[in-house]
Design a protein around this motif. Structure first.
Motif, PDB file in Angstrom:
ATOM      1  N   LYS A 374       0.814  -1.217   0.000  1.00  0.00           N
ATOM      2  CA  LYS A 374       0.000   0.000   0.000  1.00  0.00           C
ATOM      3  C   LYS A 374       0.847   1.267   0.000  1.00  0.00           C
ATOM      4  N   SER A 375       2.125   1.139   0.334  1.00  0.00           N
ATOM      5  CA  SER A 375       2.982   2.318   0.406  1.00  0.00           C
ATOM      6  C   SER A 375       3.299   2.825  -1.005  1.00  0.00           C
ATOM      7  N   LEU A 376       3.308   4.149  -1.154  1.00  0.00           N
ATOM      8  CA  LEU A 376       3.575   4.766  -2.448  1.00  0.00           C
ATOM      9  C   LEU A 376       5.043   5.086  -2.659  1.00  0.00           C
ATOM     10  N   SER A 377       5.880   4.878  -1.632  1.00  0.00           N
ATOM     11  CA  SER A 377       7.316   5.123  -1.811  1.00  0.00           C
ATOM     12  C   SER A 377       8.101   4.462  -0.681  1.00  0.00           C
ATOM     13  N   ASP A 378       9.408   4.491  -0.830  1.00  0.00           N
ATOM     14  CA  ASP A 378      10.314   3.952   0.191  1.00  0.00           C
ATOM     15  C   ASP A 378      10.571   5.056   1.213  1.00  0.00           C
ATOM     16  N   VAL A 379       9.641   5.203   2.154  1.00  0.00           N
ATOM     17  CA  VAL A 379       9.718   6.333   3.082  1.00  0.00           C
ATOM     18  C   VAL A 379      10.887   6.209   4.053  1.00  0.00           C
ATOM     19  N   ARG A 380      11.351   5.009   4.307  1.00  0.00           N
ATOM     20  CA  ARG A 380      12.498   4.868   5.216  1.00  0.00           C
ATOM     21  C   ARG A 380      13.763   5.431   4.567  1.00  0.00           C
ATOM     22  N   ALA A 381      13.927   5.149   3.288  1.00  0.00           N
ATOM     23  CA  ALA A 381      15.075   5.720   2.585  1.00  0.00           C
ATOM     24  C   ALA A 381      14.933   7.240   2.491  1.00  0.00           C
TER      25      ALA A 381
END
Length: 453
Positions: A374-381
């Protein structure tokens, strides 16, 4: 006065009610795994976040044998094991059960209890007795097995830290008594401290009865009139009412040494000559611990007190005793560097947050892409790329509107949307939009830094 409700109370969902959310309660546990893009996920409930060194070893063994080897801390002081093989079957539960981490298969998702991580360490009273008794009562109640995996108990030592987390049932230590809060009500009920755990269980059982028609999973999901009636019913069984608004901000333990003066009055992260270091507190960048970091924390706990306390802010407190304060440059009274300083130096070298000046202080994020579909991006990076000077406010990055694991109180909210990264300043229920940044990492980092300041 505090007799438990009959054990026949049904689950709100099994009673035919409509869930206030889409679908059933799919909250994962160790017996019900969640299928994520990086493999199956198990959530291991750790009541109060309290772990012995041996049980910490067992968690690492399960993560290494069946998962990706890492341990992920949650916003309730629990542990998630990710990347589990689809063919692992009951292997993880069998090992966790043997280690004492699964005392009741029927209640494993209902054991959601957070506790003040510095209780008994900084001069505030211990809540260990409450924790043991409440966990035992929950596991012994057939009715409590119907609680959703989202229902939350909180045990506050009087610091106001976990009282601010929005639990469904909260016990607050005050002198020789305790205060019982149901949901977000400003009205709390005073009763003898020894009656607290049973009163908390009764409140949860009464909630199940109140939720039959609505199918609510949490107190806040109840219709207003039903919630008001629930608070009154709990008050009638508990004790006199006291007006005590819930704290607005939940403050995590500051990273570094935790001290209590010899007089026994509270003081945290100070280093006066009369103080004793009772614990060390560390933060975990994005709540993600490598096997080496977990082993080091476990070895530190085994050396000094054999206990780890996982915090609802994705940190770890290791109780001592560590003795008088001291540092590598400022020795303690013995002329040698303090034991706390030596332990913190080793943990800092392993990549953990050991002081307030770390750029990772206050930075959090959901698992993001590719772990979550469901995530739209690699928010951790993205969070790592945007790390800058320590901000006044914490920041939390979410890959979608669900905001899984977000903090409570006041924070900077960064949410990925199809239009870009939306940045808002959140204060309780109030949201102040600040900016939307599209496809510009430098501008995103600058906007987040400015919002935190």
């Amino acid at each position: 006065m505090l007799a438990a409700m009959p054990d026949s109370a049904p689950s709100p969902l099994s009673a035919g009610g409509t869930s206030p959310r889409d679908g059933g309660d799919a909250c994962p546990g160790t017996l019900r795994l969640h299928r994520a893009d990086d493999g199956a996920l198990a959530r291991v409930r750790i009541p109060g976040g309290v772990l012995s060194a041996d049980r910490a070893d067992a968690l690492l063994a399960v993560a290494g044998r069946f998962g990706d080897g890492e341990l992920h801390l949650t916003s309730r002081g629990n542990v998630q094991l990710r990347g589990l093989d689809a063919e692992c079957g009951g292997g993880p539960a069998e090992l966790l059960g043997a280690a004492g981490l699964l005392p009741s298969a029927a209640h494993e998702r209902a054991r959601n209890i957070v506790a003040s991580p510095l209780a008994g360490l900084d001069g505030s009273p211990s809540v260990g007795g409450w924790l043991s008794e409440l966990d035992s009562l929950v596991c012994g109640s057939a009715a409590a097995a119907a609680l959703s995996g989202r229902f939350l108990f909180a045990l506050d030592s009087g610091r106001g830290d976990v009282d601010a987390l929005g639990a469904d049932v909260t016990l607050i230590a005050e002198g020789g008594d305790c205060l019982l809060r149901v949901g977000a009500s400003d009205e709390v009920f005073r009763l003898p401290s020894a009656d607290g755990p049973r009163a908390a269980l009764l409140a949860a059982e009464l909630f199940l009865r109140a939720a039959r028609d609505s199918g609510a999973w949490r107190v806040k999901d109840l219709p207003d009139d039903v919630r008001t009636a629930l608070v009154r019913a709990v008050g009638a069984a508990a004790g006199p009412a006291v007006h005590r608004p819930r704290p607005r901000t939940a403050k995590a333990p500051a990273p570094g040494p935790v001290t209590a003066p010899d007089t026994g009055t509270a003081a945290t992260t100070t280093t006066t000559a009369t103080a004793t270091v009772t614990a060390i507190s560390v933060g975990v960048p994005l709540g993600r611990l490598s096997p080496a970091q977990w082993r080091l924390l476990t070895e530190t706990a085994r050396r000094y007190g054999n206990e780890l306390r996982l915090t609802p802010w994705r940190g770890v407190v290791v109780p001592g005793p560590f003795g008088p304060p001291g540092s590598s440059t400022q020795p303690g009274p013995s002329g040698q560097p303090g034991r706390a300083a030596e332990a913190l130096d080793a943990l800092a070298a392993a990549g953990l947050i050991t002081g307030p000046d770390s750029p990772w202080t206050g930075v959090g994020a959901c698992i993001g892409h590719p772990g979550c579909a469901k995530s739209l991006s690699d928010v951790r990076a993205e969070a790592g790329a945007a790390v800058g000077p320590v901000g006044r406010l914490p920041v939390y990055w979410s890959g979608c509107e669900r905001r899984c694991g977000h903090p409570h109180g006041e924070w900077i909210d960064v949410v990925v949307t199809p239009e870009g990264h939306r940045i808002s300043h959140v204060r309780g229920e109030h949201r102040d939009p600040r900016a939307v940044v599209r496809n510009d990492p430098a501008a995103l980092a600058s906007a987040v830094s400015g919002a935190r300041a």
